[in-house]
Design a protein around this motif. Structure first.
Motif, PDB file in Angstrom:
ATOM      1  N   GLY A 135       0.500  -1.341  -0.105  1.00 17.93           N
ATOM      2  CA  GLY A 135      -0.090  -0.510   0.344  1.00 17.93           C
ATOM      3  C   GLY A 135       0.986   0.911   0.441  1.00 17.93           C
ATOM      4  O   GLY A 135       0.114   2.244   0.602  1.00 17.93           O
ATOM      5  N   PHE A 136       2.127   1.132  -0.195  1.00 17.51           N
ATOM      6  CA  PHE A 136       3.019   2.921  -0.501  1.00 17.51           C
ATOM      7  C   PHE A 136       2.496   3.130  -1.363  1.00 17.51           C
ATOM      8  O   PHE A 136       1.777   4.515  -1.472  1.00 17.51           O
ATOM      9  N   PHE A 148       0.777   7.726  -3.981  1.00 18.28           N
ATOM     10  CA  PHE A 148       0.358   6.634  -3.574  1.00 18.28           C
ATOM     11  C   PHE A 148      -0.722   7.542  -2.228  1.00 18.28           C
ATOM     12  O   PHE A 148      -1.307   6.681  -1.189  1.00 18.28           O
ATOM     13  N   CYS A 149       0.497   6.576  -1.109  1.00 18.12           N
ATOM     14  CA  CYS A 149       0.026   6.693   0.157  1.00 18.12           C
ATOM     15  C   CYS A 149      -0.552   7.577   1.263  1.00 18.12           C
ATOM     16  O   CYS A 149      -0.828   8.164   1.802  1.00 18.12           O
ATOM     17  N   VAL A 150       0.146   9.489  -0.028  1.00 18.80           N
ATOM     18  CA  VAL A 150      -0.842  10.301   0.852  1.00 18.80           C
ATOM     19  C   VAL A 150      -1.983  10.283   0.211  1.00 18.80           C
ATOM     20  O   VAL A 150      -2.597  11.191   0.554  1.00 18.80           O
ATOM     21  N   LYS A 151      -1.852  10.328  -1.329  1.00 24.79           N
ATOM     22  CA  LYS A 151      -2.966  10.855  -2.105  1.00 24.79           C
ATOM     23  C   LYS A 151      -4.613   9.753  -1.500  1.00 24.79           C
ATOM     24  O   LYS A 151      -5.563  10.530  -1.678  1.00 24.79           O
ATOM     25  N   TYR A 152      -4.087   8.515  -1.527  1.00 21.47           N
ATOM     26  CA  TYR A 152      -4.790   8.055  -1.084  1.00 21.47           C
ATOM     27  C   TYR A 152      -5.187   7.303   0.416  1.00 21.47           C
ATOM     28  O   TYR A 152      -4.801   6.281   0.182  1.00 21.47           O
ATOM     29  N   PRO A 153      -4.902   8.259   1.371  1.00 22.34           N
ATOM     30  CA  PRO A 153      -4.464   7.788   2.600  1.00 22.34           C
ATOM     31  C   PRO A 153      -5.665   6.606   3.495  1.00 22.34           C
ATOM     32  O   PRO A 153      -4.659   5.666   4.104  1.00 22.34           O
ATOM     33  N   GLU A 154      -6.798   6.354   2.951  1.00 23.52           N
ATOM     34  CA  GLU A 154      -7.512   5.990   3.315  1.00 23.52           C
ATOM     35  C   GLU A 154      -6.970   3.731   3.066  1.00 23.52           C
ATOM     36  O   GLU A 154      -7.502   3.038   3.789  1.00 23.52           O
ATOM     37  N   ILE A 155      -7.121   4.284   1.102  1.00 20.59           N
ATOM     38  CA  ILE A 155      -6.888   2.769   0.684  1.00 20.59           C
ATOM     39  C   ILE A 155      -5.496   2.251   1.762  1.00 20.59           C
ATOM     40  O   ILE A 155      -5.141   1.078   1.151  1.00 20.59           O
ATOM     41  N   SER A 156      -4.659   3.327   1.123  1.00 22.10           N
ATOM     42  CA  SER A 156      -3.261   2.893   1.223  1.00 22.10           C
ATOM     43  C   SER A 156      -3.050   2.127   3.127  1.00 22.10           C
ATOM     44  O   SER A 156      -2.475   1.089   2.842  1.00 22.10           O
ATOM     45  N   ASN A 157      -3.660   2.898   4.389  1.00 21.62           N
ATOM     46  CA  ASN A 157      -3.862   2.015   5.375  1.00 21.62           C
ATOM     47  C   ASN A 157      -4.630   0.390   5.566  1.00 21.62           C
ATOM     48  O   ASN A 157      -4.736   0.587   6.107  1.00 21.62           O
ATOM     49  N   ALA A 158      -5.914   0.849   4.546  1.00 18.67           N
ATOM     50  CA  ALA A 158      -6.731  -0.371   4.698  1.00 18.67           C
ATOM     51  C   ALA A 158      -5.784  -1.542   3.939  1.00 18.67           C
ATOM     52  O   ALA A 158      -4.944  -2.971   4.839  1.00 18.67           O
ATOM     53  N   MET A 159      -4.860  -1.072   2.665  1.00 20.91           N
ATOM     54  CA  MET A 159      -3.940  -2.357   2.254  1.00 20.91           C
ATOM     55  C   MET A 159      -2.340  -2.788   3.614  1.00 20.91           C
ATOM     56  O   MET A 159      -2.195  -4.037   3.955  1.00 20.91           O
TER      57      MET A 159
END
Lengths: 266, 477
Positions: free
Chosen positions: A187-188, A192-203
């Motif tokens: 999810g890095f 991506f990890c700051v543009k879509y933090p919620e998805i990145s966090n789920a991953m």
């Protein structure tokens, strides 16, 4: 460390290699760069570090800014000309040089040819040690149960899967225990990890749970971006797993404080 | 179908907060990919078949006009009709006119993503014609008035309990007053209710997995047999398919079928594979008396000959979404339109405009798992990157991202200034982070620190500073 460098024949092996440090290693974890230098020197290489190297250009490339990417790529191509090999302690930046640079210059034949020459000589660190230099073991000691995350670009662009496991197998004291899905992205994904933090966090949450379920005490991978992401999540979750770049363990530098920690050693 | 792709961030929040969806996704992630892996392991020539499948589609796309005209000639010779629909509106009009021409009251539909793309159900209902979805998953979401969340498993976002509640609510009036708990009982009840709908339908509307130019056949694969009832019982059969569904020969279909089911569900072959070749002939025991094929373009032909053409190789197996960690986190509805997952992130901007769908090709880590399983080797990350380039060229990239990128790019092209700044950043972060080795919050980094700690740099300076300090060598202990 004594590297076993029985094959391929010594006269074919690159001797004078350039290290592409990568911007994350430069800024956050210089030890990974020094570990890479040690591994390369132990395998018989002379390592040079072109001093004005910056970034491979992925932030621009993956944001759709082709003009900037080309300018940065041209800078790197220029800087790393003349070395027998360019070695990168990251599958992601290594893949950028070896898989993506030539395509940036489709309309500039002369530049494309130079980018292709660089691409052919660029290697991710561990695959360079194993596949090019023929290193089969390292003289390192690391007393822990270890799990390994296959970073996406290294795995799927460069075919890096068995190489780190083969070398880790030779580390004294180290026990390998695979997590259930080592090949799934953490999810890095750069920005991506700051543009879509919620998805990145789920991953990364799922990855962190998988790491914990493996029962390993140490998590290793070959890309610092993924490692910072996973270390940050494990630590936020209060999980005591130590996180390190694979090069540190292979270079017998496993007594350094893990990523995101001070003082605590293995 | 009305798009909500513009509200992607909002959709994502809803999806992550939906426990039923998260339950269903947890099962999907393991199930589909594991079954595909086993199927591929059992077929040593699978990788060679992927190459062959890619080549068939590439050849067809390079000669698309020829094969489409060939298909039309064959269908016409068999007594069927081909209708060309440049836009979704054209396809809706053609289908409605065909239905009205036979005075249709109800139509039996088998699963078709193109029918979702053109929004045919709402349109038919407005004309007083009732479309009945006969694929079990489609039937369930039709009752719930929801769009599909997956291209081959449209109701995959629902749990068994949700389906049981839906059936009880809608079937009560038909005399089914007991809430069911067993999967097989739910299927039996749906089958019972649907049987009469098949018998009553005036028109069967199906999609097509392939249109075979050589024979003028449309080819359908299903696991439920519902397509066969949809296309044999009613007196009119309408096939709705997009231009890239055509392939040259039955031999080609055989190759594509070998990769399709394995990639989709891990089956060697779907349960039913049906060829429809023209209307009922004299002497046939059953079949429709009218056979129509509506072929939709809807913006596809404009990518022919461009660097985006490869998206048209897609055979809609769903493997890319089954293996996508982003889809696995948020499910299909969050993408906001008909096609979710990696292929949706590539197709949707083409079909409804990149302004509307700008988030989709950006919401990817480029992990490449989709490309590694695609049966026709579509380079999905590359195509997503092309969309990002189009967005950047057209200044659609969000302002904060553009500004950050401009600053970074300025520095990355001035190595000495960059060194100065990284040296300062490294020392500052290392100094303030020296207590714990990490930060729980950091100015300008809330996107990161909301969910993760931020590891502080090692002390001692940047790599390059230390390398220079030691005269171009690593520090030795």
């Amino acid at each position: 460390m004594v590297a076993d460098v029985s094959s391929p024949p010594a006269n074919n092996r690159p001797r004078r290699v350039a290290l592409f440090v990568t911007c994350l290693v430069d800024l956050f974890r210089p030890s990974v760069g020094f570990a890479a230098v040690k591994l390369l020197e132990d395998a018989g290489c002379t390592v040079e570090v072109p001093p004005l190297q910056v970034c491979c250009g992925q932030p621009a490339y993956n944001s759709g800014d082709r003009t900037t990417t080309r300018a940065i790529a041209a800078q790197i191509v220029e800087m790393f000309e003349g070395y027998e090999a360019v070695v990168v302690p990251s599958g992601s930046c290594g893949g950028m040089l070896s898989r993506h640079y030539p395509g940036l210059f489709d309309d500039e034949p002369a530049m494309k040819a130079r980018a292709e020459r660089l691409a052919a000589r660029s290697h991710e660190l561990v695959s360079f040690l194993v596949d090019v230099l023929g290193v089969t073991s390292v003289a390192a000691h690391y007393e822990d149960v270890v799990t390994y995350h296959d970073s996406c670009s290294g795995l799927r662009e460069l075919g890096i899967k068995q190489q780190p496991r083969r070398l880790l197998d030779s580390v004294r004291g180290l026990t390998m225990r695979e997590m259930s899905t080592p090949e799934v992205c953490c999810g890095f994904g750069g920005t991506f990890c700051v543009k879509y933090p919620e998805i990145s966090n789920a991953m990364v949450g799922e990855k962190s749970a998988d790491v914990a379920a493996s029962g390993a005490g140490t998590l290793l991978a070959g890309d610092l971006g993924c490692l910072l992401n996973m270390a940050g999540k494990l630590q936020r979750d209060g999980n005591p797993v130590r996180v390190r770049h694979v090069a540190e363990v292979l270079a017998d530098m496993g007594s350094l404080p893990p990523i995101g920690e001070v003082g605590r050693q293995r | 179908m009305q798009s909500t792709s513009r509200n992607f961030h909002h959709n994502v929040e809803d999806a992550l907060a939906n426990p039923n969806l998260q339950d269903s996704l947890a099962k999907l992630k393991v199930g589909f990919s594991e079954r595909r892996r086993q199927a591929v392991e059992r077929l040593p020539e699978f990788e060679a078949l992927r190459d062959a499948a890619r080549d068939i589609k590439n050849h067809t796309l390079a000669n698309l006009d020829f094969y489409l005209e060939e298909f039309e000639r064959k269908v016409t010779a068999l007594g069927g009709h081909v209708h060309w629909a440049p836009t979704a509106a054209d396809a809706r009009r053609i289908i409605t006119e065909l239905c009205l021409s036979v005075g249709a009251r109800t139509i039996a539909k088998s699963k078709s993503m193109i029918s979702e793309e053109i929004g045919i159900n709402d349109h038919l209902e407005a004309q007083g014609i009732a479309p009945i979805e006969t694929d079990l998953g489609e039937y369930i979401i039709q009752l719930r008035r929801e769009p599909p969340s997956h291209i081959i498993a449209p109701a995959v976002h629902l749990t068994k309990d949700q389906v049981a509640d839906t059936f009880l609510e809608h079937h009560r009036a038909l005399g089914f007053t007991q809430r069911l708990t067993e999967r097989s009982d739910l299927v039996a009840e749906a089958r019972h209710v649907l049987r009469q709908k098949f018998l009553d339908a005036d028109v069967g509307l199906t999609g097509a997995n392939f249109l075979v130019a050589e024979t003028g056949s449309s080819m359908l694969v299903t696991n439920e047999g519902n397509a066969d009832l949809s296309n044999t019982l009613p007196r009119m059969h309408i096939v709705l398919a997009s231009i890239e569904k055509v392939i040259p020969t039955l031999e080609d279909a055989a190759v594509l079928l070998r990769v399709l089911a394995r990639s989709a569900t891990g089956q060697e072959s779907s349960v039913y594979t049906t060829l429809n070749t023209g209307p009922k002939r004299s002497g046939d025991l059953d079949g429709p008396s009218q056979y129509h094929v509506v072929i939709l373009d809807n913006g596809r032909s404009s990518v022919l000959g461009t660097d985006m053409q490869e998206m048209l190789r897609c055979i809609r197996c769903g493997a890319c979404m089954n293996h996508c960690p982003v889809y696995g986190a948020i499910g299909g509805h969050a993408y906001g339109w008909v096609y979710p997952g990696p292929i949706g992130a590539v197709l949707t901007p083409q079909l409804i405009g990149v302004e509307e769908a700008s988030n989709l090709p950006n919401a990817s880590t480029f992990c490449g798992r989709c490309e590694s399983v695609c049966p026709v080797r579509i380079p999905l990350p590359k195509l997503m990157r092309h969309w990002r380039e189009r967005e950047f060229e057209r200044h659609l990239t969000p302002k904060a991202v553009r500004q950050g990128l401009a600053l970074w790019s300025f520095l990355a092209q001035r190595p000495k200034l960059y060194r100065l700044l990284t040296g300062w950043t490294n020392r500052t972060l290392a100094l303030f982070g020296r207590g714990e080795g990490r930060f729980r919050a950091l100015p300008l980094a809330s996107g990161w620190t909301r969910f993760r700690d931020f590891p502080a740099p090692e002390s001692g300076g940047t790599f390059h500073a230390q390398w220079a300090r030691h005269g171009g060598a690593r520090p030795r202990p």
